[in-house]
Enzyme design. Structure first.
Site, PDB file in Angstrom:
ATOM      1  NE  ARG A   1      -2.816   3.249   0.489  1.00 32.65           N
ATOM      2  CZ  ARG A   1      -2.108   4.334   0.201  1.00 32.65           C
ATOM      3  NH1 ARG A   1      -0.887   4.241  -0.281  1.00 32.65           N
ATOM      4  NH2 ARG A   1      -2.616   5.535   0.391  1.00 32.65           N
TER       5      ARG A   1
ATOM      6  N   PRO B   1      -0.676   4.752   7.806  1.00 31.37           N
ATOM      7  CG  PRO B   1       1.055   3.448   8.661  1.00 31.37           C
ATOM      8  CD  PRO B   1       0.352   4.750   8.826  1.00 31.37           C
ATOM      9  CG  HIS B   2      -4.763   3.095   4.751  1.00 26.01           C
ATOM     10  ND1 HIS B   2      -4.062   4.279   4.707  1.00 26.01           N
ATOM     11  CD2 HIS B   2      -5.352   2.964   3.555  1.00 26.01           C
ATOM     12  CE1 HIS B   2      -4.233   4.837   3.528  1.00 26.01           C
ATOM     13  NE2 HIS B   2      -5.011   4.057   2.796  1.00 26.01           N
ATOM     14  CB  CYS B   3      -3.011  -2.658   4.140  1.00 27.29           C
ATOM     15  SG  CYS B   3      -2.715  -3.720   5.575  1.00 27.29           S
TER      16      CYS B   3
END
Length: 138
Positions: free
Chosen positions: A54, A69-71
């Protein structure tokens, strides 16, 4: 989404203050370990890859020392958050070139899209409060 509190996404296990990691890779490894259950290194490795993939699409550094941050991953059955503060900031390639010292990571099940977006927006809104961010830094 109704009045989300960041504490709804966190546990003590997924909170880490003043991490001294020197690279984004090490931070993503720390985040992956926070999100992985007791099944060990394979799961943490897969979660790490999700976050790294990501981030490769574009920086999750928002500016003002904040990164989110993300996924989405098959390794979670619900949306979860992890809060990491850093002893020394890291360059997340944020638009303002300021190093990041507060990270709020989000992981969501693969099939969740709208709720993931809603939570991401709620987290961004929470971290736009400078007083809140200063309290975290202290």
């Amino acid at each position: 989404m109704t009045s989300l509190k960041l504490s709804d996404l966190l546990t003590l296990k997924r909170t880490h203050c003043r991490a001294d990691d020197k690279s984004i890779r090490k931070i993503f490894e720390l985040i992956a370990s926070k999100f992985s259950d007791s099944s060990g290194n394979e799961q943490a490795s897969e979660i790490f890859k999700c976050f790294a993939k990501r981030e490769a699409l574009g920086s999750t550094g928002l500016g003002n020392g904040i990164a989110i941050p993300h996924c989405r991953s098959k390794h979670t059955d619900c949306i979860k958050g992890a809060l990491i503060t850093l002893k020394n900031g890291l360059n997340f390639q944020a638009h303002d070139n300021q190093h990041v010292d507060i990270i709020f990571a989000i992981i969501a099940p693969e099939e969740v899209t709208e709720a993931h977006s809603d939570i991401l927006q709620a987290v961004q809104d929470a971290f736009s409060d400078e007083e809140f961010c200063e309290k975290l830094r202290d």
